[in-house]
Design an enzyme around this catalytic site. Structure first.
Site, short mmCIF file in Angstrom:
data_model
loop_
_atom_site.label_atom_id
_atom_site.label_comp_id
_atom_site.label_asym_id
_atom_site.label_seq_id
_atom_site.Cartn_x
_atom_site.Cartn_y
_atom_site.Cartn_z
CE LYS A 28 3.00 -2.53 -3.61
NZ LYS A 28 2.50 -4.18 -3.92
CB THR A 29 3.74 -2.63 -10.02
OG1 THR A 29 3.09 -3.03 -8.85
CG2 THR A 29 3.24 -3.98 -10.53
CG ASP A 214 3.16 -7.14 -4.52
OD1 ASP A 214 4.38 -6.66 -3.66
OD2 ASP A 214 2.45 -6.94 -5.79
CD GLU A 215 -0.19 -5.13 -1.67
OE1 GLU A 215 0.38 -4.58 -0.55
OE2 GLU A 215 -0.83 -4.46 -2.35
CD GLN A 245 0.25 0.63 1.27
OE1 GLN A 245 -0.84 0.09 -0.19
NE2 GLN A 245 1.68 1.05 0.50
NE ARG A 603 -4.30 2.82 -2.84
CZ ARG A 603 -3.09 2.02 -2.85
NH1 ARG A 603 -2.25 1.63 -3.89
NH2 ARG A 603 -1.83 2.36 -1.67
#
Length: 670
Positions: A28-29, A214-215, A245, A603
DNA sequence: CAGAGGAGCCTTTTT
DNA sequence: GGCTCCTCTG
């Protein structure tokens, strides 16, 4: 690397509102950075008209870096990449006159906030800690829901709420007198302003022509509103999120905002990113199976081309010291065998306190490490003292800061003098600083006490003037020199060694302040008031010389690991009571804990290791924790339980139900 | 007013 | 068990 079709779509859709549901590790980044590049290069957007917003400073920093890998410096000039709170701060700074704020306002952190509220409610709550913390979160919730004191009073349900609403009003008045804001104000004030003031709204809509968030699952009600206000009619925005998340509901985040968006923008384009590029097969399997235990609004399933290699391991330790020893030994052994760098290892834990033993163990073995997040640096007394001085330099009406350092180092201003000053200031509705100069004070406070207080305040005036005249650097340096802080540290520290350490920390702050005042290639120079606020926002860790040579083991909480990735991950303390945390078990809030575990697992790129203890010390008491239920939910065929202490097979567990936990416990005791 | 020693709290997570 | 705040004493 080429974009996959879904990513490609997400990058190139710019005609209207766009929601990207991005699973962990689905790039996504990359989508966000590529989209920014696309907007600048192909769509005629100026970088200064694009804003990208994240939640943590770490994420913002990372995104900045990633953008600069894609765009040249000149192409990226003016691009706004910041946290929600910094964006709010930018708006407030520009509009502070409209908001009726004096320029050098102070930002109260939660400790300041707590201290003030405690003070304001002494009669009603009388130090009742639980009620106090309920008050703090009630006010915060009101602010997050854009509820002002008058409306809070109207919607209050029970006597306690009525009282809280009254305290809320009192608190706001006092904050005004201090010329201070709290964290929630940084979102609340811009949102209300943009809502009610057409001119201001138009300015910001014109300034931010494309918004990326984002997020997104972490937005609260006021942030949701702010996004809508900035996006305006044109609705040019992309939000990226993953409901799996969402781990911040305790501070007002509403993952439903993902669903809500569909209602508010019928034309919303929804794009799913489901291919994972990060983790080995087993790790992804674990993540998928674990999170399948939660209910879902959006069904998505991550898949990957990555090979299956080493299984996910579960290691046992006798107690928490042993756990730390084992993790560190594992890292050393693995590094020796594979020639990896220390920076490729991360140790993740539920609570900050768990870092202590790990740190100790790493230190004994002379392994470099870095702790991110956590409050330890800023909670040290010397750092708090320096911050208080800096705050006074900018805003002498800041009573909290005033009280903290008025007698540190000693200035012969004791509690009696301060109490007299406080009573007087209170009766006059002034700050302690302002009250010190009044003639009327002389009737309450006289002699040496008055002299000492006035001397201190006059000194503040002098240093403040020096800073305001533009000599911020000099003012800060003179300030440290004037107060003889170094000498005080050597006097008040238990050992010269400790004093040295503390002076180090003071120098660190001073270094940060200097760097921020001077600015750098990438960042504009800041004014002193701004520097002080940014320090409170923790918006500055390790700028300048990067000592990060990839040789530091990374230690952090599961919460602050979100958005990052590491080749080798250790998740420690996989026990009932810790993860899931006891309070979440009590409140029946397991789903968020499961998401937290999910964040941790996802992660990991190459290898994932869980550890747990058979015994653990808690409040000085020895307890025998049970293994985390999350370990039992994982696909057991992918797991390698140490000493082959596998829990019962899937079918066995299904048949025996609860018995599996008992089995596992029995196995433990061997 | 400062330092020593004791009571009582604590461990969720962050801007 | 350990840290912080508070109280008592010198």
């Amino acid at each position: 690397m080429k974009l996959n079709p879904a990513q490609d779509q997400a990058v190139h859709f710019i005609g209207g509102p766009c929601l990207v549901l991005a699973g962990a590790g689905s790039g996504k980044t990359r989508v966000i950075t590529n989209k920014i590049a696309y907007l600048v290069r192909k769509c005629d957007y100026k970088a200064r008209n694009i804003a990208a917003v994240t939640f943590t400073n770490k994420a913002a920093r990372e995104m900045k870096e990633r953008v600069l890998q894609t765009l040249s410096k000149s192409e990226a000039r003016g691009l706004m990449v910041s946290t929600f709170h910094s964006l709010g701060l930018d708006i407030i700074r520009r509009e502070h006159k409209t908001l009726n704020l004096k320029a050098g306002f102070t930002l109260f952190d939660d400790q300041d906030q707590l201290a003030l509220l405690k003070d304001l409610t002494e009669q009603e709550l009388d130090g009742d800690k639980e009620a106090l913390s309920r008050l703090v979160s009630t006010i915060s919730n009101w602010k997050n829901d854009l509820v002002l004191p008058t409306r809070a009073a109207r919607i209050a349900q029970d006597p306690e709420q009525v009282l809280f609403a009254e305290c809320y009003a009192r608190y706001q008045r006092q904050m005004k007198a201090y010329n201070a804001l709290d964290f929630d104000d940084l979102i609340l004030m811009p949102t209300l302003l943009l809502k009610t003031n057409d001119e201001v709204r138009q300015f910001w809509q014109n300034k931010i022509r494309y918004l990326l968030v984002d997020e997104y699952q972490d937005t609260n009600a006021s942030q949701y509103e702010l996004v809508k206000l900035i996006a305006g009619e044109r609705a040019r925005f992309t939000v990226v999120g993953d409901d799996d998340q969402s781990i911040y509901s305790w501070r007002g985040a509403r993952p439903q905002n993902l669903v809500l968006l569909k209602d508010d923008y019928p034309q919303l384009k929804v794009i799913m990113l489901e291919q994972n590029y990060r983790s080995r097969g087993q790790i992804l399997q674990c993540a998928n199976i674990l999170i399948a235990n939660n209910p879902h609004d959006f069904e998505k399933k991550l898949f990957s081309d990555m090979a299956y290699e080493a299984p996910v391991r579960v290691l046992f330790a006798k107690n928490e010291e042993h756990e730390a020893e084992r993790v560190v030994a594992e890292i050393m052994g693995h590094k020796f065998m594979n020639g990896a760098k220390f920076g490729q290892y991360a140790i993740l834990y539920r609570g900050n306190h768990q870092s202590r033993l790990l740190e100790k163990q790493l230190m004994t073995n002379r392994i470099p490490y870095k702790i991110s997040g956590g409050t330890s640096f800023f909670s040290r007394t010397e750092v708090k003292d320096m911050m208080a001085y800096l705050r006074l330099l900018v805003n002498p009406d800041d009573d909290n800061a005033f009280l903290r350092v008025v007698n540190t180092p000693r200035r012969e201003i004791g509690p009696t003098s301060l109490e007299k000053l406080g009573t007087y200031a209170n009766s006059r509705g002034k700050s302690l600083f302002a009250a010190s100069f009044e003639i009327g004070l002389e009737q309450t406070l006289d002699g040496r006490g008055l002299m000492a207080v006035r001397a201190f305040c006059n000194w503040l005036v002098r240093r403040g003037e020096e800073a305001a005249r533009g000599g911020a650097q000099d003012a800060v340096r003179d300030m440290i020199k004037d107060i003889n802080y170094e000498e005080w540290l050597y006097e008040s520290s238990p050992s010269p060694r400790a004093a040295e350490m503390r002076m180090q920390n003071v120098s660190t702050i001073f270094k940060w302040v200097s760097q921020m005042l001077e600015g750098s290639e990438l960042e504009d120079a800041m004014t002193l008031p701004e520097v002080v606020i940014r320090l409170t926002l923790r918006d500055m860790m390790e700028r300048g010389e990067d000592e990060d040579d990839g040789e530091q083991v990374q230690l952090m909480t599961l919460h602050s690991s979100k958005g990052l990735e590491f080749p080798y991950v250790f998740m420690v303390g996989m026990e009932e009571g810790l993860l899931p945390h006891q309070s979440s078990i009590d409140e029946d809030n397991i789903e968020e804990e499961r998401r937290l575990a999910y964040v941790g697992i996802t992660r990991a790129q190459q290898a994932l290791t869980f550890t747990l203890c058979r015994e653990r010390r808690q409040y000085g008491e020895q307890i025998r924790p049970e293994p985390s239920r999350f370990l039992l939910e994982l696909p057991q065929q992918e797991l390698d339980w140490e000493h082959n202490r596998k829990p019962p097979s899937e079918t066995e567990r299904m048949e025996k139900g609860q018995a599996s936990v008992a089995n596992l416990r029995a196995m433990f005791k061997k």
